[in-house]
Structures are given as structure tokens and as C-alpha cells.
Design a protein around this motif. Sequence first.
Motif, mmCIF file in Angstrom:
data_model
loop_
_atom_site.group_PDB
_atom_site.id
_atom_site.type_symbol
_atom_site.label_atom_id
_atom_site.label_comp_id
_atom_site.label_asym_id
_atom_site.label_seq_id
_atom_site.Cartn_x
_atom_site.Cartn_y
_atom_site.Cartn_z
ATOM 1 N N ALA A 1 31.927 -30.965 -39.115
ATOM 2 C CA ALA A 1 30.699 -30.228 -38.819
ATOM 3 C C ALA A 1 30.808 -28.801 -39.341
ATOM 4 O O ALA A 1 29.850 -28.235 -39.872
ATOM 5 C CB ALA A 1 30.427 -30.229 -37.321
ATOM 6 N N ASP A 2 32.000 -28.215 -39.208
ATOM 7 C CA ASP A 2 32.208 -26.857 -39.714
ATOM 8 C C ASP A 2 32.094 -26.819 -41.238
ATOM 9 O O ASP A 2 31.508 -25.894 -41.809
ATOM 10 C CB ASP A 2 33.574 -26.346 -39.273
ATOM 11 N N ALA A 3 32.620 -27.838 -41.906
ATOM 12 C CA ALA A 3 32.568 -27.887 -43.365
ATOM 13 C C ALA A 3 31.151 -28.062 -43.882
ATOM 14 O O ALA A 3 30.835 -27.673 -45.009
ATOM 15 C CB ALA A 3 33.455 -29.016 -43.881
ATOM 16 N N ALA A 4 30.288 -28.648 -43.050
ATOM 17 C CA ALA A 4 28.905 -28.900 -43.479
ATOM 18 C C ALA A 4 28.010 -27.681 -43.341
ATOM 19 O O ALA A 4 26.879 -27.684 -43.834
ATOM 20 C CB ALA A 4 28.320 -30.052 -42.671
ATOM 21 N N LYS A 5 28.491 -26.626 -42.696
ATOM 22 C CA LYS A 5 27.599 -25.501 -42.389
ATOM 23 C C LYS A 5 27.151 -24.731 -43.625
ATOM 24 O O LYS A 5 26.172 -23.989 -43.584
ATOM 25 C CB LYS A 5 28.287 -24.538 -41.416
ATOM 26 N N TYR A 6 27.867 -24.906 -44.754
ATOM 27 C CA TYR A 6 27.500 -24.164 -45.959
ATOM 28 C C TYR A 6 26.318 -24.781 -46.695
ATOM 29 O O TYR A 6 25.796 -24.181 -47.621
ATOM 30 C CB TYR A 6 28.712 -24.085 -46.905
ATOM 31 N N ASP A 7 25.918 -25.991 -46.298
ATOM 32 C CA ASP A 7 24.765 -26.625 -46.927
ATOM 33 C C ASP A 7 23.523 -26.286 -46.119
ATOM 34 O O ASP A 7 23.383 -26.705 -44.980
ATOM 35 C CB ASP A 7 24.960 -28.139 -46.990
ATOM 36 N N TYR B 1 16.408 -24.660 -52.025
ATOM 37 C CA TYR B 1 17.069 -23.786 -51.056
ATOM 38 C C TYR B 1 18.002 -22.828 -51.792
ATOM 39 O O TYR B 1 18.638 -23.201 -52.779
ATOM 40 C CB TYR B 1 17.853 -24.606 -50.027
ATOM 41 N N TYR B 2 18.065 -21.605 -51.273
ATOM 42 C CA TYR B 2 18.871 -20.556 -51.889
ATOM 43 C C TYR B 2 19.948 -20.143 -50.899
ATOM 44 O O TYR B 2 19.647 -19.658 -49.807
ATOM 45 C CB TYR B 2 17.985 -19.367 -52.269
ATOM 46 N N SER B 3 21.197 -20.351 -51.268
ATOM 47 C CA SER B 3 22.317 -20.077 -50.373
ATOM 48 C C SER B 3 23.130 -18.910 -50.921
ATOM 49 O O SER B 3 23.729 -19.012 -51.998
ATOM 50 C CB SER B 3 23.201 -21.331 -50.248
ATOM 51 N N GLY B 4 23.138 -17.796 -50.197
ATOM 52 C CA GLY B 4 23.907 -16.638 -50.624
ATOM 53 C C GLY B 4 25.391 -16.953 -50.658
ATOM 54 O O GLY B 4 25.931 -17.560 -49.734
#
Length: 417
Positions: free
Chosen positions: A13-19, A252-255
Motif C-alpha cells: 500500500a505504501d509503494a502504491a502511494k506514488y500513483d 494526471y500530473y505527479s510532481g
Amino acid sequence: MEDRLREKLTILADAAKYDVSCASSGSNRKNDGKGIGDTGSGICHTYTEDGRCVSLLKILLTNYCIYDCAFCVSRVSNDIKRAAFTVEEVVALTMNFYRRNYIEGLFLSSGIFKNADYTMERMLRIVKKLRLEENFHGYIHLKTIPGASEEMVTEAGLYADRMSINLEMPTEAGLKLLAPDKSHAEVKRELGIIRAKSVQFEDERKLIKSVPRFVPAGQSTQMVVGATAETDRDVMHMANQYYKAFSLKRVYYSGYIPISHDNRMPIIGTPPPLIRENRLYQTDWLIRLYGFAVDEIFTEVYQNLDLDIDPKLSWALRNLHVFPVDINAADYQLILRVPGIGIRSAQKIVAARRFGKIRIHQLKKIGISYNKAQHFIRCLDTPVQFNEPDAQRLKRIILRTSQSKYANNQFQQLRLF
């Protein structure tokens, strides 16, 4: 929940937070009363287009990955704790969390282990089990794996509400620098498959009612911004191309978050300002919903968005010859371009003026941001101004008014305590 499964859930779940591409708008999958869950109602929170909050179980199938993308926390060279769910574990977690009313759907992504088809086959088994064996009618967002076979991508589209694949970097050059094993061609191929199949199924449904729905909530993609040197103009040109070519629901734009000491990455002490993400999303809305073209918002000189003001106001200040706009005579599209006037307010203005000329107090009642809009409009009782408008002066006035209003709101909130 057993300890090992709890540990896996924590890691994945922690690894998925960047998406960030997990909005759940647009699905119309219905429960016929015999299944479990329902997409229609609105542990990650996302928002639909009409503002409803939807809770999703957001996880990776695994954070093992054969690729070494410099910007990714799950890259093969990164020394992190690894884990992988079984197909049965993901199904059981989803159903258990749903029955406890923690979630309304599943967002499932994955690192790539062995190869694309090996990973995609397991993700496909998960969604099939949920739909066919558990009779689950809740929302499912499935990330497709770059390079997976057309057959598996197509079959997955029959069970998922939304599918997406990450573009990763705004340009091919940036992708080759930081993720040399990936290519935009693979992304285009899979987006094209989903687009073509969506059109095919929709055409068939016009003739045969029993044709199943295919990715009813559409598809999306995500770009990392700030990891390479692309300008905001580059980012929005790429996004606009993908919107047009593949009928995407969202980009989606992810900084970029500094999680790597790789010498290919930019040397920065802190992450790029989050406000850049916000400005890109605002620009995205101007292009998709307000009728702006990318080359209207950007020029050869102006290639990056202002961080202190929103992009519509920035455009207005650079195009003062368009203003003032006569609220009682201008067409809808021109009213939409006034800073401080949104889509609903513009619609109300056009509807209201059929019954008479509009005055200032009526505009305020409609709900426009009058402190901002007043500098760009004229209505029946607008005071006559003799001074030629100056862009920098207007910007200072608007910023000062906004700051004063914010400070006053903060003071009023403090008084409540």
C-alpha cells in the motif's frame, strides 16, 4: 488478519502511494441486486467528477520489478523490502475490506516480475475472480502492464471500470534518460487497443443490447513532472495530444519526489513546489472544459506557468486587449474566459440576462469571484474607469485583495474558538 499478510499490505500500500491516477469518475456499472458492491456510490480517497468521495483499496500486486527506472521507488536497484500478494490474497482483502465498509472499490497496480504477460495474467485473474466468483460490482481501476498482449488487455477491459497506463515522462527523451527499458510506443499501443475496443463495443451495442460494457469509465495516464527538464508547455502539449488521440478521461500530473541518488536525476534539495501540480491541473481544465488552446496559454516566451496566480488570470493579464467583457452582450465562450467566472456561473449569467440587464449585485448573487472579475468585465452599473489598465498593477491589486481576504477569513475562523 495474519501478521505476514498485514506486513505485505503495509509494504504494497505504501509503494502504491506514488500513483495519483486513481480517480473513479465515469463508471455506470450497476448491481442487479444479486451481487456485492455498487460503483454508483461515492484505503485511499479519490473524488468523482461530481465531487463525491470514493474510498479505494489502493495496492500493488508486487513491488518486485525487472526495470530500473531512476524515479521509481520499486526499481530493481533500490534496496527496499520486497513483497508480493497472491491472487487469492488480493481478492480476499478486497472483499473483507468492502464487507467492513472501509472501501468501495479497488485500485490495482504492480511492479513487473518476470515479464509483462506473466504479471498481467495475475492481475487479470484477480479481476475475473472478483467479478465472476465473488460477484463484486464495486469499482475496479486496473493499471495495465506495458508490453502485455492485446488479448489480455482486451479481456481485462471486460471486468475493469477504468484502465490506465503511465506515460511516465512527458517526452521520449526524458523517458529514455530515466527509464531506458520503457518507451512511449508501448504506452500508445495499449492506449490504442483500449480506445479501438471501446469504439468497437460501443458500435456493436447499438445493434445488440447484450454486448458487455468495455472499460465504462474510460482510460487515463500519468506523467511525472520535475524529474526532467521539460517545460510546462511541453507537458501540456503532450497531454493535449493524448487527449485527442486516445479520448482519455484524465491525464494526471505527479510532481517528482526525490527518492533516488541516481546521477541522472536533477540535483535538488527539496521536491518541486506542489503548486506546480495545481497549476498544471488548472491548465488541463482550461483546455478540456473552457475552450482554451495550448498555444493560447503558452508562447515561445511564456513556456512555464506562473506559480503565484492561476493560468486563466495569467492569460487575461497578457491579453488585456480582449477586455473588458460586456456581461450583458458577450457570448458564453468569451464570458468563460473572464478570471473569477466558472462554468456554472457563466451559464447562470447567460440564462439570467434573458430577463433583463445584469447589475453588480446580481453577479455577486450568482456566485462569481467579483473581487477578481470586476477588473475584466462591464455590466449595467459598472463605474466608468478612465485609466488604461496595466497588467502588473492589476496583478498586484488582485494578489493584495486575495491575501487580505484570506487573512480576514483566518481571523474569522479564530474568533469561533
